[in-house]
Design an enzyme around this catalytic site. Structure first.
Site, short mmCIF file in Angstrom:
data_model
loop_
_atom_site.label_atom_id
_atom_site.label_comp_id
_atom_site.label_asym_id
_atom_site.label_seq_id
_atom_site.Cartn_x
_atom_site.Cartn_y
_atom_site.Cartn_z
N TRP A 132 0.83 -1.22 0.00
CA TRP A 132 0.00 0.00 0.00
C TRP A 132 0.85 1.26 0.00
O TRP A 132 0.50 2.26 -0.63
CB TRP A 132 -0.98 -0.01 1.16
N ASP A 202 -1.29 6.62 6.30
CA ASP A 202 -2.42 5.76 5.95
C ASP A 202 -2.65 4.87 7.17
O ASP A 202 -1.83 4.01 7.49
CB ASP A 202 -2.04 4.93 4.72
N LYS A 226 -12.22 -1.73 7.72
CA LYS A 226 -11.49 -2.63 8.61
C LYS A 226 -11.98 -2.48 10.06
O LYS A 226 -12.53 -3.40 10.61
CB LYS A 226 -9.99 -2.39 8.51
N1 PMP Z 1 -4.26 1.15 2.67
C1 PMP Z 1 -4.26 0.03 3.42
C2 PMP Z 1 -3.40 -0.02 4.64
C3 PMP Z 1 -5.05 -1.06 3.04
O1 PMP Z 1 -5.04 -2.18 3.78
C4 PMP Z 1 -5.85 -0.96 1.88
C5 PMP Z 1 -6.76 -2.05 1.41
N2 PMP Z 1 -6.84 -3.18 2.10
C6 PMP Z 1 -5.80 0.21 1.13
C7 PMP Z 1 -5.01 1.25 1.57
C8 PMP Z 1 -6.59 0.37 -0.12
O2 PMP Z 1 -7.88 0.70 0.22
P1 PMP Z 1 -9.08 0.73 -0.83
O3 PMP Z 1 -9.29 -0.67 -1.32
O4 PMP Z 1 -10.21 1.24 -0.01
O5 PMP Z 1 -8.70 1.65 -1.92
#
Ligand code: PMP
Length: 396
Positions: A132, A202, A226
């Protein structure tokens, strides 16, 4: 008269007993059908929140409609969003110079919004601790120069690099981290020294799992799916001085923090139902004692699992001890076939979604706030049983 009084007493007693028994049975019915969901997200939500939403589904507090059907400009939804923000502010002790935004587009949209709004010098520093963070850095690269200050890619992101003395660039507009790495199960237990630059984090997979000091961040964001609600809502908490009018040229209106901040997340139709559930989850957290209490329970749950993993002869945890996440716990047996068998047999036991992320394989137990301790205990009991039955298979 006496006869009538006895009749009334017994009738009332009977009605009360009936209501209580019915309630207990209905809770048991729901609880019995529900599995333990170890998914990394969308993930398990508190049963109490789901039940409350269920009760309000068809007629939200006498409005004759569900929250999904009401105007986002009406007074009922106005109250819902205001209360959700107030609950969050009080839970996380958010100072008034920080804006709280409820947006859409998931974490991935934030990967773009952050540079589009904050990259004045067209330069930013990123720390790579997983998929990520890498995706976020790649997106920022569309808009400017991205410096990689540190990375743990050399060991499949199984640790957090030393961030005590980073070569922070003088021109960098911010330093970016992914605080909890959902896929690899690592967490920054100490924030990096950004040498005065705003920290952008994030926090999707650790948001509200423990207390955190908002003042240490310039901006932080978290996808709801989450720890706080259904997919489709993203919470952004940003220091007001970073929410500026001069986003990069070409930034679409919907991607400007300033637009959403000015309209209190109501520039367009917000993710109403998601915000409603988030508000309920915030209340649920408060009712359980707030973030400090969340931390305590989360530590207890993680300890049960890590202690078992550290002693196990079949399962191996994949993360360096000091960097382990309280939320996502990856582990392997060392045999792909055994891993698959474990995931399949666990499912039969009502322990679902234990398969590791497609990029790393193995297993991963996500044990967010809503995962009760009993769920982790049941998982460990099952792992012990599986180890007894299959431990030898690996030794051969
Ligand atoms: N950041 C983290 C830490 C994640 O775990 C995730 C998805 N599991 C994301 C960003 C991406 O999020 P999204 O699918 O809502 O775009």
């Amino acid at each position: 008269i006496l006869y009538r009084q006895i009749k009334v007493f017994y009738l009332t007693y009977f009605i009360f007993a009936h209501i209580i028994i019915e309630t207990i049975f209905s809770i048991m019915r729901v609880a019995m059908n529900r599995i333990y969901n170890f998914s990394a997200g969308p993930a398990q939500l508190p049963l109490e929140v789901l039940k409350e939403a269920q009760e309000e589904m068809l007629d939200y507090r006498g409005t004759g409609m569900s929250v999904m059907e009401m105007s986002h400009r009406g007074k009922d939804f106005g109250k819902i969003i205001a209360e959700a923000e107030a609950e969050l502010r009080s839970l996380a002790d958010i100072p008034k110079e920080y804006k709280v935004l409820f947006l859409q587009g998931g974490g991935n949209t934030q990967f773009a919004m952050v540079p589009m709004n904050l990259m004045k010098n067209r330069e930013a520093d990123y720390i790579l601790t997983g998929v990520w963070a890498k995706k976020a850095a790649k997106e920022a690269g569309i808009f400017g120069k991205v410096n990689i200050l540190a990375s743990s890619e050399d060991k499949t992101f199984s640790y957090i690099p030393d961030c005590s003395d980073l070569p922070v660039s003088s021109r960098a507009d911010y330093v970016y981290i992914c605080e909890n790495n959902t896929i690899y199960g690592t967490k920054f237990h100490a924030l990096p020294d950004t040498k005065g630059k705003p920290l952008v984090a994030d926090m999707s997979s650790c948001f509200l799992s423990e207390p955190f000091d908002v003042k240490k961040y310039g901006l932080l964001f978290a996808g709801a799916q989450k720890n706080i609600g259904p997919a489709g809502t993203v919470v952004v908490i940003a220091r007001e001085d970073l929410i500026r009018e001069d986003a990069l040229p070409g930034t679409p209106t919907m991607l400007k923090y300033s637009v959403h901040a000015k309209e209190n997340s109501m520039f367009n139709t917000p993710p109403c139902y998601g915000i409603y559930i988030c508000g309920k989850v915030f209340k649920w957290i408060r009712s359980r004692g707030g973030l400090a209490a969340m931390k305590q329970v989360n530590e207890e749950k993680a300890k049960i699992l890590y202690e078992y993993l550290d002693a196990s002869r079949l399962f191996t945890p994949t993360v360096a001890k000091r960097d382990r996440s309280l939320m996502n716990v990856p582990f392997v047996t060392g045999s792909e076939q055994l891993d698959a068998q474990f995931v399949a047999e666990a499912k039969e036991e009502g322990l679902l979604n234990l398969k590791g992320h497609r990029t790393v394989g193995g297993m991963r137990a996500s044990i967010y706030n809503a995962m009760p301790k009993e769920g982790v205990e049941k998982l460990v009991r099952f792992m012990e049983k599986f180890e007894k039955e299959h431990g030898k298979q690996r030794d051969v």
